[in-house]
Design a protein around this motif. Structure first.
Motif, mmCIF file in Angstrom:
data_model
loop_
_atom_site.group_PDB
_atom_site.id
_atom_site.type_symbol
_atom_site.label_atom_id
_atom_site.label_comp_id
_atom_site.label_asym_id
_atom_site.label_seq_id
_atom_site.Cartn_x
_atom_site.Cartn_y
_atom_site.Cartn_z
ATOM 1 N N SER A 171 3.587 22.915 30.418
ATOM 2 C CA SER A 171 3.721 21.535 29.747
ATOM 3 C C SER A 171 4.480 21.963 28.460
ATOM 4 N N ALA A 172 4.517 22.959 27.712
ATOM 5 C CA ALA A 172 5.450 23.186 26.373
ATOM 6 C C ALA A 172 6.905 23.023 26.990
ATOM 7 N N SER A 173 7.153 23.339 28.111
ATOM 8 C CA SER A 173 8.683 23.570 28.563
ATOM 9 C C SER A 173 8.943 21.922 28.695
ATOM 10 N N PHE A 207 5.408 27.489 46.963
ATOM 11 C CA PHE A 207 6.856 28.120 46.578
ATOM 12 C C PHE A 207 7.573 27.175 45.902
ATOM 13 N N LEU A 208 7.854 25.859 46.468
ATOM 14 C CA LEU A 208 8.577 25.021 45.698
ATOM 15 C C LEU A 208 8.114 24.668 44.300
ATOM 16 N N ARG A 209 6.860 24.542 44.174
ATOM 17 C CA ARG A 209 6.496 24.256 42.831
ATOM 18 C C ARG A 209 6.562 25.476 41.887
ATOM 19 N N ILE A 239 11.825 26.940 37.771
ATOM 20 C CA ILE A 239 12.646 27.966 37.447
ATOM 21 C C ILE A 239 14.001 27.750 37.540
ATOM 22 N N LEU A 240 14.357 27.286 38.982
ATOM 23 C CA LEU A 240 15.697 27.058 39.202
ATOM 24 C C LEU A 240 16.521 26.025 38.339
ATOM 25 N N GLY A 288 15.358 25.214 35.141
ATOM 26 C CA GLY A 288 15.487 25.732 34.059
ATOM 27 C C GLY A 288 16.647 26.588 33.931
ATOM 28 N N GLY A 289 16.975 27.505 34.789
ATOM 29 C CA GLY A 289 18.019 28.316 34.794
ATOM 30 C C GLY A 289 19.493 27.411 34.946
ATOM 31 N N LEU A 290 19.265 26.338 35.812
ATOM 32 C CA LEU A 290 20.612 25.224 35.978
ATOM 33 C C LEU A 290 20.743 24.802 34.356
ATOM 34 N N ALA A 291 19.894 24.422 33.957
ATOM 35 C CA ALA A 291 19.765 23.876 32.522
ATOM 36 C C ALA A 291 20.656 24.654 31.658
ATOM 37 N N ILE A 292 19.966 25.750 31.746
ATOM 38 C CA ILE A 292 20.613 26.905 30.529
ATOM 39 C C ILE A 292 22.109 27.186 30.997
#
Length: 187
Positions: free
Chosen positions: A30-32, A158-160, A165-166, A168-172
């Protein structure tokens, strides 16, 4: 002397920590969502200046955490009928908020193409893996149907876990790659 603290630790009731541990993941998630919605220092919002997207993400964060807290609160006293109705209603509300957010992320074009479609495809993947086993469960209870529903449930879990994570990593990664502006020569 040194054994006494270890003995007291071994007999300590860890059950009191379970609700806190069960809420840690939803709290961080939720914070993210709130960070993506409001950005840092008012800049870097994934929805750009689109208020509907930012509000949808913040409300989604609150609803997801409140739902998790509700499940922790009622986990010791389950009552299948009302809880099933609440679970479906909460899922539909979360889906509607997530859909509004991903549409606004796509429209904002803060993230360049084709990556602005990634949250929408992630939502479709998670929604499909949730919907298919529920349709299978509603239509029959044959052993093959139960196994198929369990397999989809595993894929959904697994997808949830993996897709945020994917994303978020893509955004970074995309934040550190300079955008190439298409310019047109003006005569």
């Amino acid at each position: 002397m040194a054994v006494a603290p270890l003995a007291s630790l071994a007999t300590y009731d860890i059950g009191s920590f379970v609700p806190v541990a069960a809420l840690l993941g939803p709290a961080l998630y939720s914070a993210s969502l709130v960070i993506f919605a409001v950005g840092s220092n008012g800049k870097g919002r994934i929805t750009g200046d689109r208020k509907l997207g930012a509000v949808s993400l913040v409300i989604l964060a609150v609803v997801m955490f409140a739902t998790a807290a509700f499940w922790v609160a009622v986990s010791r006293h389950p009552s299948p009928g009302p809880l099933m109705a609440f679970g479906i209603a909460a899922t539909v509300v979360e889906f509607a908020l997530a859909l509004a957010a991903v549409v606004e992320i796509k429209r904002a074009r803060v993230v360049r193409r084709p990556w602005c479609d990634a949250p929408l495809w992630a939502l479709i993947a998670v929604s499909a893996t949730w919907l298919i086993p529920n349709i299978i469960n509603a239509t029959g209870t044959a052993q093959a149907d139960i196994v198929t529903a369990m397999a989809f449930g595993t894929v959904e879990g697994f997808l949830r876990m993996a897709l945020p994570i994917l994303l978020g990593g893509l955004a970074i990664l995309l934040a550190h790659i300079p955008a190439t502006e298409k310019t047109v020569e003006v005569l």
